[in-house]
Design a protein around this motif. Sequence first.
Motif, PDB file in Angstrom:
ATOM      1  N   ALA A   8       0.830  -1.203   0.000  1.00 26.92           N
ATOM      2  CA  ALA A   8       0.000   0.000   0.000  1.00 26.92           C
ATOM      3  C   ALA A   8       0.868   1.257   0.000  1.00 26.92           C
ATOM      4  O   ALA A   8       0.578   2.229  -0.701  1.00 26.92           O
ATOM      5  N   LYS A   9       1.925   1.242   0.795  1.00 31.54           N
ATOM      6  CA  LYS A   9       2.838   2.392   0.849  1.00 31.54           C
ATOM      7  C   LYS A   9       3.463   2.633  -0.524  1.00 31.54           C
ATOM      8  O   LYS A   9       3.520   3.773  -0.998  1.00 31.54           O
ATOM      9  N   GLU A  10       3.889   1.569  -1.166  1.00 33.90           N
ATOM     10  CA  GLU A  10       4.490   1.675  -2.508  1.00 33.90           C
ATOM     11  C   GLU A  10       3.458   2.150  -3.520  1.00 33.90           C
ATOM     12  O   GLU A  10       3.728   3.034  -4.344  1.00 33.90           O
ATOM     13  N   TYR A  11       2.248   1.592  -3.457  1.00 28.70           N
ATOM     14  CA  TYR A  11       1.200   1.884  -4.439  1.00 28.70           C
ATOM     15  C   TYR A  11       0.672   3.311  -4.301  1.00 28.70           C
ATOM     16  O   TYR A  11       0.465   4.010  -5.295  1.00 28.70           O
ATOM     17  N   LEU A  12       0.473   3.757  -3.066  1.00 23.24           N
ATOM     18  CA  LEU A  12      -0.108   5.083  -2.833  1.00 23.24           C
ATOM     19  C   LEU A  12       0.913   6.212  -2.900  1.00 23.24           C
ATOM     20  O   LEU A  12       0.541   7.380  -2.899  1.00 23.24           O
ATOM     21  N   SER A  13       2.196   5.875  -2.956  1.00 27.07           N
ATOM     22  CA  SER A  13       3.223   6.923  -3.033  1.00 27.07           C
ATOM     23  C   SER A  13       3.181   7.668  -4.367  1.00 27.07           C
ATOM     24  O   SER A  13       3.656   8.794  -4.471  1.00 27.07           O
ATOM     25  N   ASN A  14       2.587   7.038  -5.388  1.00 32.62           N
ATOM     26  CA  ASN A  14       2.417   7.691  -6.676  1.00 32.62           C
ATOM     27  C   ASN A  14       1.553   8.946  -6.509  1.00 32.62           C
ATOM     28  O   ASN A  14       0.478   8.903  -5.912  1.00 32.62           O
ATOM     29  N   ASN A  15       2.021  10.084  -7.027  1.00 32.60           N
ATOM     30  CA  ASN A  15       1.332  11.354  -6.812  1.00 32.60           C
ATOM     31  C   ASN A  15      -0.093  11.383  -7.359  1.00 32.60           C
ATOM     32  O   ASN A  15      -0.984  11.999  -6.770  1.00 32.60           O
ATOM     33  N   GLU A  16      -0.324  10.740  -8.525  1.00 32.46           N
ATOM     34  CA  GLU A  16      -1.671  10.715  -9.095  1.00 32.46           C
ATOM     35  C   GLU A  16      -2.640   9.990  -8.164  1.00 32.46           C
ATOM     36  O   GLU A  16      -3.755  10.455  -7.910  1.00 32.46           O
ATOM     37  N   ARG A  17      -2.200   8.834  -7.658  1.00 29.20           N
ATOM     38  CA  ARG A  17      -3.079   8.075  -6.766  1.00 29.20           C
ATOM     39  C   ARG A  17      -3.215   8.762  -5.405  1.00 29.20           C
ATOM     40  O   ARG A  17      -4.289   8.739  -4.790  1.00 29.20           O
ATOM     41  N   PHE A  18      -2.131   9.364  -4.917  1.00 30.32           N
ATOM     42  CA  PHE A  18      -2.175  10.066  -3.626  1.00 30.32           C
ATOM     43  C   PHE A  18      -3.167  11.226  -3.697  1.00 30.32           C
ATOM     44  O   PHE A  18      -3.996  11.401  -2.789  1.00 30.32           O
ATOM     45  N   ALA A  19      -3.080  12.019  -4.764  1.00 34.93           N
ATOM     46  CA  ALA A  19      -4.000  13.148  -4.934  1.00 34.93           C
ATOM     47  C   ALA A  19      -5.436  12.651  -5.072  1.00 34.93           C
ATOM     48  O   ALA A  19      -6.369  13.245  -4.512  1.00 34.93           O
ATOM     49  N   ASP A  20      -5.614  11.553  -5.797  1.00 33.71           N
ATOM     50  CA  ASP A  20      -6.949  10.973  -5.985  1.00 33.71           C
ATOM     51  C   ASP A  20      -7.549  10.545  -4.649  1.00 33.71           C
ATOM     52  O   ASP A  20      -8.728  10.783  -4.363  1.00 33.71           O
ATOM     53  N   LEU A  21      -6.725   9.937  -3.805  1.00 36.52           N
ATOM     54  CA  LEU A  21      -7.171   9.509  -2.480  1.00 36.52           C
ATOM     55  C   LEU A  21      -7.594  10.723  -1.639  1.00 36.52           C
ATOM     56  O   LEU A  21      -8.667  10.714  -1.017  1.00 36.52           O
ATOM     57  N   CYS A  22      -6.764  11.746  -1.629  1.00 37.36           N
ATOM     58  CA  CYS A  22      -7.063  12.958  -0.860  1.00 37.36           C
ATOM     59  C   CYS A  22      -8.373  13.600  -1.324  1.00 37.36           C
ATOM     60  O   CYS A  22      -9.227  13.973  -0.510  1.00 37.36           O
ATOM     61  N   GLU A  36       0.633  17.487  -9.410  1.00 33.16           N
ATOM     62  CA  GLU A  36       1.842  18.317  -9.570  1.00 33.16           C
ATOM     63  C   GLU A  36       2.047  19.262  -8.385  1.00 33.16           C
ATOM     64  O   GLU A  36       3.116  19.886  -8.268  1.00 33.16           O
ATOM     65  N   ASP A  37       1.037  19.401  -7.524  1.00 32.43           N
ATOM     66  CA  ASP A  37       1.157  20.284  -6.362  1.00 32.43           C
ATOM     67  C   ASP A  37       1.520  19.526  -5.087  1.00 32.43           C
ATOM     68  O   ASP A  37       1.353  20.050  -3.982  1.00 32.43           O
ATOM     69  N   LEU A  38       2.010  18.307  -5.246  1.00 29.61           N
ATOM     70  CA  LEU A  38       2.421  17.499  -4.100  1.00 29.61           C
ATOM     71  C   LEU A  38       3.940  17.425  -4.013  1.00 29.61           C
ATOM     72  O   LEU A  38       4.616  17.298  -5.035  1.00 29.61           O
TER      73      LEU A  38
END
Length: 313
Positions: A8-22, A36-38
């Motif tokens: 999960a840490k590896e998968y969610l570290s991607n900025n697109e997915r992290f922003a999507d989660l937020c 791009e703002d992360l």
Amino acid sequence: MGTKDTKAKEYLSNNERFADLCNAVLFDGAQTIKPEDLQERNPAEILSVLGADEKEILLQKARDLLKQAVVKSYGSAYIMLVGVEAQADVHYAMPVKVMTYDALSYSAQVKNAARAHRDAGEHGTSAEFLSGFHKDDNLTPVITITVYLGAEPWDGPRKLSDMFRETDGWMEELVSDYKIHLLVPREIEDFSKFQTSLGAVFEVIKASEDKEAMKKLIATNPKYKTMDNESVSAINTFIGVNIPINEEGDETDMCKAWEDQKEEGREEGIKTGIETGIELTKLVIRLDAQGHSLSEIARKANIPEEKVQYILE
């Protein structure tokens, strides 16, 4: 850290997915935070406290992920820190865990401000000098999202007061509460809030307790026809399956891979059944040739006497 948490840490570290989660958890799907703002931040926080003997003790906690985000709302831009904690299992002290991480982040900000003033020779008033934090200083807000990777219900606390004994409500009036931002896949009703394959991953987790529902989901939802390999790998880890990943490209047709896997399983089952039947027949014939009775053969082969009779005939 367990396999699910690490993945999960590896998968969610991607900025697109992290922003999507937020955006899905904090802003109901509105595209408030852009990838791009992360900016990556050190997830380890250190708090310096004095022990009973007045010696300094350093406490260190490391989050799974921590990023600085720019939040654009009503024409203004705000900075905040967003942490993510992945949980493979229910954590029955999650509000305290999250509160500790957030407190360490705020403590680090205060210490950094004090250090900056000291280095610049800005002593300020006596009150500002004592606290190290000046009247005009500001803290960056800290938010932590807890991502639960289980398909079972989350039966743990969702805020600090859930961990108190029943007090007829009077305790909650006196003690400051602390809620957690919790994502539980089985509680998601609208997966369209997600703009990346993250939503499809959570939808599979939600359906994973019902194999027929999961089969129908994968077969009918076009998202799974061209699923990126990283998401397929995450699904394999999160729900404990082994869907073959397309090694010749970046995407996998999960529907076809699922059916191919089932067909291979059927063929293997037939092969195993045939081999088992042949060995059983050999055993029955060998015991019969040694002069064992029908009941003895049935007992040694662990099968009914009728089946022994059928094999011998």
